[in-house]
Design an enzyme around this catalytic site. Sequence first.
Site, PDB file in Angstrom:
ATOM      1  N   ASP A 157      10.449  50.821   1.837  1.00 44.06           N
ATOM      2  CA  ASP A 157      10.523  49.813   2.882  1.00 44.06           C
ATOM      3  C   ASP A 157       9.877  50.329   4.168  1.00 44.06           C
ATOM      4  OD1 ASP A 157      11.203  47.698   4.476  1.00 44.06           O
ATOM      5  OD2 ASP A 157      13.332  48.195   4.611  1.00 44.06           O
ATOM      6  N   ASP A 359       4.444  44.532   6.621  1.00 40.15           N
ATOM      7  CA  ASP A 359       5.753  44.874   6.057  1.00 40.15           C
ATOM      8  C   ASP A 359       5.647  44.935   4.536  1.00 40.15           C
ATOM      9  OD1 ASP A 359       8.495  45.301   5.862  1.00 40.15           O
ATOM     10  OD2 ASP A 359       8.957  43.161   5.860  1.00 40.15           O
TER      11      ASP A 359
END
Length: 481
Positions: A157, A359
Amino acid sequence: MASPTGFIPVRFLLSASLFLLLLPSSLKKGYALKRIETSESRHHTVQVSSLLPASLCNPTTKGSNKKSSLKVVHRNGPCSQLSQDKANTPTLTQILYHDQSRVNSIHSRLAFNSGKTSLQDSQATIPAQSGSMLGSGNYIVTVGLGSPKRDLSLIFDTGSDLTWTQCQPCVKYCYKQREPTFDPSKSTTYSNISCNSASCSQLSSATGNSPGCSTSTCIYGIQYGDSSFSVGYFGQEKLTLTSTDVFDNFQFGCGQNNRGLFGGTAGLLGLGRDQLSIVSQTAKTYGKYFSYCLPSKTSSTGHLTFGKNGVPSTVKFTPLSVNSQGPSFYFIDITGISVGGRQLSISSSVFKTAGTIIDSGTVITRLPPAAYKALRTTFRQQMTKYPMAQPVSILDTCYDLSNYSTVTIPKISFFFSGNLKTDIDLSGTLYVVSASQICLPFAGNSDAADVGIFGNVQQKTLDVVYDVAGGKLGFGPGGCD
Ligand SMILES: *[C@@H]1O[C@H](CO)[C@@H](O)[C@H](O)[C@H]1NC(C)=O
Ligand SMILES: *[C@@H]1O[C@H](CO)[C@@H](O)[C@H](O)[C@H]1NC(C)=O
């Protein structure tokens, strides 16, 4: 020098036509331009059957022989062991629903930090039901922890910093995970971090929560939305990325109370830009440089590579900016979009208003409302020969291609500051629910002031290179299948 939002004020406005006019003068005028813009450079021609998901893992060999490289698999595909547990496999509609929860969390986090809204307002925008900032379209890597080392599959992440895994004795709660839960008492290299250490106080910025203290052991807590969180001891341990890439005293969360939609993984690998992320903790070795490639299909594999080695010369860069509103996030500047070779007319202020982050955990790219409208209109105009289908969740531009064996799809390209043009792969241009429901995988934010997000569907097959120390982000074509 920095503008109030922290962006680099000087931007290059690049339109496709301007770009072509800068080509050598031997290619003359409109006549030459037409020949450069061949139909092949403007469209993907593809067999519909090849778009449908495969049920067998077919690992890519591209990029897999790099040093300091880990294999990346999609959590829900046949290359992931976790996918064998059907209860953990969300439907495509659920993935899109959770994706919106992640986006809402990011928006409220940035809005709250900027002081744009009061605490009360920003809490109101956090999804009320099973929201998870993690979303569910995630990619995982396997790392080794402890001595002897135990293999753990972690969600990677770039939108958060702290790495954590569930730990025995699971004082409060551990959700079901595929691999045995890490047990620090069976490792000779684990130690707790004390409450008065400097890294304990860094938890505040890495997690957004002040650390706690229990009999002199530092306690971390991180939440990803209202239903997903991990709380536990802050510890340090030997981390093994590859046989030659081993780090002593890697600081991580040893989770004693963990709940949420982590889908059978053992936890999370935090690749954000704040101090406690793996990027920062390994800075001496890798110089805050990493890259990854996300595979085009869940039946293929990609890579996550630390350090500068093996980045192809075809990778081109755009400035990466820090923004005090979101110290974990990687901010980039979109300057334009083209569809089928046609530059969309979007005022440059549209992208500047809220900025954009890249992201790894957001699935669908979110654009400012005006930019999405322009993209959708032009894409639909170029797809009029195909019958439209019902929308799916947040995707409102879908087609029924079940009667076609071959289709022609306009290519989508993104322009970033610093004259970077990136062609989106076909897998980032179509989101395939079934042959009769194939959608444009982009969505508009509801508020023009919300940050844009360059999501993981559009990153597929690209080498995505984070040169954090050098302040730039690169994209290169064909990083994996
Ligand atoms: C870490 O701290 C917790 C809480 O104080 C304690 O229960 C545990 O035994 C400690 N572990 C080690 C290896 O010291
Ligand atoms: C597909 O072809 C069949 C037979 O010609 C036709 O009845 C049906 O309406 C077509 N479906 C679409 C979505 O075009």
